[in-house]
Design an enzyme around this catalytic site. Structure first.
Site, PDB file in Angstrom:
ATOM      1  N   LYS A  65       0.820  -1.200   0.000  1.00  0.00           N
ATOM      2  CA  LYS A  65       0.000   0.000   0.000  1.00  0.00           C
ATOM      3  C   LYS A  65       0.859   1.258   0.000  1.00  0.00           C
ATOM      4  O   LYS A  65       0.501   2.257  -0.587  1.00  0.00           O
ATOM      5  CB  LYS A  65      -0.908  -0.016   1.233  1.00  0.00           C
ATOM      6  CG  LYS A  65      -1.815  -1.242   1.254  1.00  0.00           C
ATOM      7  CD  LYS A  65      -2.838  -1.175   2.372  1.00  0.00           C
ATOM      8  CE  LYS A  65      -3.756  -2.392   2.318  1.00  0.00           C
ATOM      9  NZ  LYS A  65      -4.889  -2.293   3.214  1.00  0.00           N
ATOM     10  N   ARG A  66       1.962   1.185   0.702  1.00  0.00           N
ATOM     11  CA  ARG A  66       2.821   2.355   0.823  1.00  0.00           C
ATOM     12  C   ARG A  66       3.498   2.724  -0.487  1.00  0.00           C
ATOM     13  O   ARG A  66       3.448   3.853  -0.937  1.00  0.00           O
ATOM     14  CB  ARG A  66       3.903   2.096   1.879  1.00  0.00           C
ATOM     15  CG  ARG A  66       3.460   2.355   3.295  1.00  0.00           C
ATOM     16  CD  ARG A  66       4.454   3.278   4.027  1.00  0.00           C
ATOM     17  NE  ARG A  66       3.921   3.738   5.305  1.00  0.00           N
ATOM     18  CZ  ARG A  66       3.038   4.704   5.425  1.00  0.00           C
ATOM     19  NH1 ARG A  66       2.558   5.318   4.341  1.00  0.00           N
ATOM     20  NH2 ARG A  66       2.589   5.067   6.598  1.00  0.00           N
TER      21      ARG A  66
END
Length: 485
Positions: A261-262
RNA sequence: GGCCCUGUCGUCUAGUGGCCUAGGACGGAGCCCUCUCACGGCUUAAACCCGGGUUCGAAUCCCGGCAGGGUCACCA
């Protein structure tokens, strides 16, 4: 012969972030299997990580699934016979099961404190000569609780550990995609099933819920293979029959690291909505990432339901391929009913600054003209926008090339022909190009390009007939007049 | 590091001992179609991780390497 049991499958996200692409695919595979066999698809919320769980995340996940068209038969907003579907609403139940495990000797209360654990780590590090920041796990650190063999039922806060039986040999299960997987018993230590605040840990809550919800098949990411072993022990301890497991390969980003996600914006399902990807195109794409059906690439929703199986889920990790997603989206842009596409496009058009666009004949015509010229709904909206504007700015290079004296003369002749038309449709407009070209003894392009530049400001557009019909008679003539001046 | 999983074109994959001089898709290159842009059609380059076996025959079975990944929390 008794009729086969209708399968019950579930997707059990924790609401700690948006709907991840990997999660979406897990949900999809479970959903497809349930739909294929006329079974039930359950959505369960594993919200026991109170530090990270948020209402916003829950909503984001629900929105994501809804956008993709993955609907659930039981879960949030759909109470069924196997609820509650939020783990935090079942704390008393988990406590009861934990107590049962303690009573039968399969678990014990562990009064060790964080400090004691930290001290054990420190002692281990010192003994091994490890430095600060070294990975204790790869050095073989294991914590053995002194409470495993002690009997204490005091009310002091304690976490509850599963008491892994000391056994020789191996145990395992038959995975639906990987086949037989085994591990030695002594590879496992006692593991925590309940935190000292009475909230269950993943493996524990998961097993109890899957049992309560009568889940028959569990398809989840391969990162869960190891927890499956722990869960299998729980099933044995509880005397329950485990479901069938299918571990599906992970999805990696193009840099060959796990899609996170990052680091990777494409991991967010809703990001693709914002980018103008059709939900079904995304479904088609992620279905093919890790699953196949011979040489087929394009599947309708019904195709997927009919053809999906765990047997043809791949065993190795897949890499996210944005070009192929785009190609798949292009395919569905071209092969979706224009009216349906127009409805999907409308919000994008409004977002692009065309507030008065409506799902009417003009939009349908526009969609027909641009669905094979756009890779995304965003792009299509951008391309359609000038057709809703008054006037146009003509590109300098295009004017220089096509609106010189010769071009203007041809354009003027075309204008005369256009003005004389009784009807304003592509079929009626198109022949004008040839009529003028033949009369002037030039190629069609010599006439079409000046018209195109005058009408659209640039050198690229759909066929002249469609382009002008889309623009409308009045606006077309205005723009030609403006170009002629 | 222990344990576990995996290994076919750049990427997703077909392939379950002979149909494989390895097929499809995306991406790449080229050509055709054409009023531009697209669409479409055609052609083309590109892979069985390595080494041993088993077999008349292996991408397919076995063993060993190597490589990639997962996991080892009072996260899920």
């Amino acid at each position: 012969m008794r009729p086969p049991m209708k399968p019950r499958l579930r997707f059990a996200p924790s609401p700690t972030g948006y709907l991840h692409i990997g999660g979406a695919r897990t949900a999809l595979f479970n959903w497809l299997y349930a739909r294929k066999h006329g079974g039930t698809f359950v959505l369960r919320i594993e919200d026991t990580d109170q530090e990270r769980s948020t209402k916003e995340s829950l909503q984001a996940i629900l929105d994501g699934l809804t956008w993709l068209g993955i609907d659930w038969d039981e879960g949030p907003g759909k109470e069924g016979a196997h609820g509650p579907y939020f783990q935090m609403q079942k704390l008393a139940h988990y406590a009861k099961v934990a107590q049962q495990l303690i009573d039968t000797g399969w678990a014990y209360r562990d009064y060790s404190t964080e400090e004691e654990l930290a001290a054990a780590r420190k002692a281990f590090a010192a003994e091994k000569g490890l430095k600060e920041g070294d990975d204790l796990r790869s050095a073989g650190f294991k914590f053995s609780s002194p409470w495993r063999e002690k009997k204490d039922t005091s009310d002091k806060p304690a976490l509850i550990r599963f008491k892994m039986p000391r056994r020789e040999g191996r145990f395992g299960f038959d995975d639906q995609v990987l086949g037989r997987i085994e591990k030695p018993y002594d590879d496992f230590d006692d593991f925590v099933i309940m935190r000292s605040d009475g909230v269950p840990l993943y493996n524990f809550g998961c097993v109890i819920d899957d049992h309560d919800m009568a889940i028959t098949h569990v398809a989840r990411g391969q990162e869960h293979i190891n927890s499956t072993f722990a869960q299998l022990m729980l099933y044995e301890a509880l005397g329950w029959t485990p479901p069938l497991f299918a571990h599906i390969p992970l999805i990696f980003a193009q840099d060959n690291s796990k899609l996170s996600k990052r680091k990777h914006p494409e991991a967010d399902v809703m990001r693709h909505k914002a980018n103008g990807i059709l939900p079904h195109a995304l479904i088609n794409f992620i279905a093919r990432l890790g699953w196949s059906h011979g040489n087929e690439e394009i599947f309708t929703r019904d195709d997927l339901i009919q053809k999906f199986d765990f047997e043809h889920v791949g065993k190795s990790q897949g890499v996210w391929n944005p070009e192929k997603l785009t190609a798949t989206n292009k395919h569905w842009l071209k092969n979706t009913e224009p009216l349906q596409l127009a409805m999907a496009l409308l919000p994008y058009l409004q977002a692009a600054g065309v507030p008065d666009a409506a799902c009417d004949a003009k939009l349908e015509l526009g969609v027909r003209a641009f669905n094979e010229r756009s890779a995304t709904l965003v792009e299509m909206a951008e391309k359609l926008k000038p057709y809703y504007a008054k006037g146009v700015t003509i590109d300098g290079a295009a004017a220089a090339k096509h609106l010189g004296p010769e071009g203007k003369a041809l354009l003027a002749k075309a204008k005369t022909e256009l003005e004389a038309l009784k009807e304003w449709t592509a079929a009626i407009i198109d022949p004008v190009v040839m009529v003028v070209a033949t009369a002037a003894n030039v190629k069609a392009g010599a006439v079409a390009q000046p018209i195109r530049v005058a009408a659209t400001g640039g050198t690229a557009s759909p066929g002249i007939g469609v382009t002008l019909e889309l623009l409308g008679r009045e606006e077309t003539l205005h723009r030609i007049d403006a170009a002629l001046r």
